[in-house]
Design a protein around this motif. Structure first.
Motif, short mmCIF file in Angstrom:
data_model
loop_
_atom_site.label_atom_id
_atom_site.label_comp_id
_atom_site.label_asym_id
_atom_site.label_seq_id
_atom_site.Cartn_x
_atom_site.Cartn_y
_atom_site.Cartn_z
N UNK A 56 19.59 -3.02 -4.36
CA UNK A 56 18.85 -3.20 -3.09
C UNK A 56 17.70 -2.20 -2.95
N UNK A 57 17.71 -1.16 -3.79
CA UNK A 57 16.63 -0.18 -3.70
C UNK A 57 15.44 -0.56 -4.60
N UNK A 58 15.60 -1.67 -5.34
CA UNK A 58 14.49 -2.12 -6.19
C UNK A 58 13.48 -2.91 -5.34
N UNK A 59 12.21 -2.90 -5.82
CA UNK A 59 11.19 -3.62 -5.05
C UNK A 59 11.48 -5.12 -5.04
N UNK A 65 3.75 5.78 -5.42
CA UNK A 65 3.83 5.82 -6.88
C UNK A 65 2.67 6.61 -7.47
N UNK A 66 1.53 6.53 -6.83
CA UNK A 66 0.35 7.20 -7.38
C UNK A 66 0.33 8.68 -7.02
N UNK A 67 1.30 9.13 -6.25
CA UNK A 67 1.35 10.56 -5.86
C UNK A 67 0.28 10.90 -4.84
N UNK A 68 -0.23 9.87 -4.11
CA UNK A 68 -1.30 10.13 -3.15
C UNK A 68 -0.76 10.56 -1.78
N UNK A 69 0.57 10.59 -1.64
CA UNK A 69 1.14 11.04 -0.36
C UNK A 69 1.67 12.45 -0.56
N UNK A 104 0.84 -1.20 0.00
CA UNK A 104 0.00 0.00 0.00
C UNK A 104 0.87 1.25 0.00
N UNK A 105 1.92 1.23 0.84
CA UNK A 105 2.85 2.37 0.89
C UNK A 105 3.40 2.66 -0.49
N UNK A 141 13.76 -0.66 1.50
CA UNK A 141 14.59 0.36 0.87
C UNK A 141 13.90 0.97 -0.35
N UNK A 142 13.02 0.17 -1.02
CA UNK A 142 12.26 0.74 -2.15
C UNK A 142 11.37 1.87 -1.63
#
Ligand code: ADP
Length: 591
Positions: free
Chosen positions: A393-396, A292-296, A286-287, A415-416
């Motif tokens: 390591x920063x990739x999902x 990614x959706x710019x909802x934060x 969800x995070x 880390x993602x």
């Protein structure tokens, strides 16, 4: 050959250029220069006139001058539209033919001057005319040199006529001059060969750059589309997972409350553990999808670094002592400008990893104030991260050395999320690591200006268990029978009097049978047949008055999250932690 290329023969294309787009650029270049350089033609005609009219006479000169002017004028008019690439692109072969024919005709006419004038000229005047013709041939390298075949044929037409005119005169040095002229013509063609190669290289590079740019733009669009599709998939997957998880957590909480024998309590505890880790995965998803959706939307405030570090230090000390690790913190009394909750999430993720991957030594959390920024670093004495892994390591879902995807070793999302959060906050993230010795993850945040403000501690739920829900009349609206049954069991075990319905129509029927009111409505956000929980609450309030209401949703689509936020109703995400649910219900019943 690309899709938009037109097959062209080597002869058509000049120096073996078989790539139509490059040929089109080359043709356009030549036509533009040929037309611009035609301005020099009247000057050359005038110079030849000054030198030859006294010996040749006006009639012969005028006939030559007029036909030369006409040939260049008509050529310029015919070629003019070809100064635009789009025009040439429609039919490159036609433009090649037109360019060659018009150039050859004007070359034959202009180059006929020695034939026409030599018999009447003195040797010195013949030399002068020869020089002017040579100058014209030289000058043509600038206009036609970009196309070697065209230039060579044009220069050839001039030089052949000139050489023949010399040989016909029968002068003593005619053959010597003819040889010199032949050499001169060849040298000029050699120059043109170099020039055309340079121009072709330039055109090809420009063309390749354009092609590269369009490929890059297309690749970026594709990547953006793939990213959007991935976020949509994540949102959908997390919604579908949330429904059964939510029901499960309700049942498991009820089970825990009812288990009296130790074996059942043990099973209930295990179920809870499994649920917690699954919930952590869904929360991370969800995070990510929200970010990614710019909802934060970060809300920057003045944040005390000291309070932040002290809080994290206090929370992780028990974990440190459990693992036999040291945990040192050096809280500097400085302030930064950032979103406090999101910044804390970044640091907690980093500290969490440091403890997870360190087995000997310890972790240090420190802040280092610079002139305009503050660097907060998490240093550990863990295994370190090899250079080849530092980007990955920063990739999902990427984890070093966990091919069997053991859940207890994490999910590969921490880390993602950290990278997305730091980008969102506009802060720099650094990683330094020595394999075998440890790693340092650090963030650099802008310093805050002005007076310090006391930090707002993250809201901690008050102990909800001391207060009671006994007797509270709760209406649950959810289209999932398993969730309805779970809520009935859980809320019932808290002493609530619960009625559960699938949607507005069912609630109405129940109200018709028994019109006693409710103390609280708990509604699912997305109900069957496009019914919306927020709308349902509004309609019920119109009938029942301002009953407190709580929306629970498994939806993570950004527009729905925004809609829920805009409604002003309290909102919880499925799967809801049972403590959180109880706390919210208590808050709403006794604000
Ligand atoms: P997770 O910790 O859930 O596996 P992360 O995205 O947080 O996922 O980390 C990705 C990978 O980076 C981990 O699998 C781990 O190998 C490596 N890593 C992260 N932090 C550290 C650290 N402090 N020390 C060593 N390795 C680390």
């Amino acid at each position: 050959m690309t899709e938009h290329s037109v097959p062209v023969s080597a002869a058509d294309a000049g120096e073996g250029v078989g790539h139509a787009p490059v040929l089109i650029h080359q043709l356009c270049f030549v036509i533009q220069h040929a037309i611009r350089n035609s301005i020099a033609v009247p000057i050359v005609i005038a110079v030849i006139g000054v030198a030859c009219i006294p010996s040749v006479g006006w009639p012969r000169y005028t006939a030559w001058a007029a036909s030369t002017l006409a040939a260049f004028g008509i050529r310029a008019l015919l070629l003019r539209p070809g100064m635009r690439i789009s025009v040439i692109a429609e039919n490159p072969r036609r433009w090649i033919k037109l360019l060659f024919a018009s150039t050859w005709i004007s070359g034959i006419i202009t180059g006929s001057a020695p034939f026409l004038f030599f018999p009447a000229l003195e040797p010195i005047e013949q030399m002068f005319l020869t020089m002017i013709i040579c100058c014209m041939v030289t000058g043509a390298t600038a206009s036609l040199g970009a196309h070697l075949v065209l230039y060579a044929s044009y220069a050839g037409i001039f030089m052949v006529q000139l050489i023949l005119a010399w040989l016909i005169t029968g002068n003593a040095h005619a053959s010597f001059v003819a040889i010199l002229l032949l050499l001169y013509g060849l040298i000029m063609i050699g120059f043109a060969a170099n020039f055309s190669r340079e121009v072709m290289t330039g055109v090809t590079i420009r063309f390749e750059n354009q092609e590269l740019m369009s490929q890059l733009v297309a690749a970026r669009r594709e990547a953006e589309a793939a990213n959007a599709a991935k976020s949509q998939f994540l949102a959908a997957a997390s919604h579908d997972l949330r429904q059964p998880l939510h029901a499960l957590s309700l049942y498991s909480a009820a089970l825990k409350l009812r288990s009296t024998d130790p074996a059942s309590a043990e099973i209930a505890a295990r179920i809870n553990e499994a649920l917690e880790s699954t919930t952590a995965l869904v929360d991370s998803l969800l995070d990510i999808s929200k970010l990614d959706a710019g909802a934060v939307r970060p809300e920057s405030r003045r944040v005390s670094v000291k309070a932040l570090i002290e809080r994290i230090h206090a929370d992780y000390l028990p974990i440190a002592s459990e693992k036999g690790l040291s945990f040192r913190a050096s809280p500097e009394d400085v302030h930064v400008e950032s979103d406090p909750a999101l910044l804390e999430q970044v640091l907690r993720n980093l500290v969490d990893n440091a403890f997870k991957y360190t087995s000997v030594g310890g972790v240090t959390l420190y802040a280092k104030p610079e002139e305009h920024t503050v660097r907060i670093a998490v240093e550990d004495t863990g295994p370190g991260i090899h250079e080849s892994e530092r980007e990955r390591i920063f990739q999902e879902f990427y984890q070093v050395g966990n091919p069997e995807r053991d859940r207890t070793q994490g999910l590969g999302l921490g880390l993602a999320i950290v990278r997305r959060l730091t980008r969102l906050l506009g802060i720099e993230l650094h990683l330094e690591s020595v394999p075998g010795r440890g790693s340092t993850f650090a963030v650099t945040i802008p310093r805050a200006a002005g007076e310090p403000v006391a930090p707002k501690a993250l809201a901690q739920p008050a102990d909800a268990r001391e207060r009671t829900l006994a007797g509270a009349r709760v209406l649950v609206i959810d289209d999932e029978p398993s969730v309805r049954a779970g809520m009935l069991t859980l809320l019932g075990s808290w002493g609530c009097r619960v009625r559960a319905c699938g949607g507005y129509d069912e609630v109405q029927q129940q109200l018709d049978d028994d019109a006693s009111g409710f103390d609280l409505i708990i509604a699912d956000f997305r109900l069957r047949q496009n019914e919306n929980g927020i709308e349902t609450v509004r309609r019920l309030r119109a009938r029942l008055g301002p009953v407190p209401a709580l929306i629970i949703s498994g939806d993570t689509a950004p527009e729905r999250l925004r809609e829920a936020k805009d409604s002003g109703l309290p909102f919880l995400h499925k799967p809801v932690s049972v403590d959180m649910l109880r706390q919210r219900i208590l808050d709403l019943l006794r604000p």
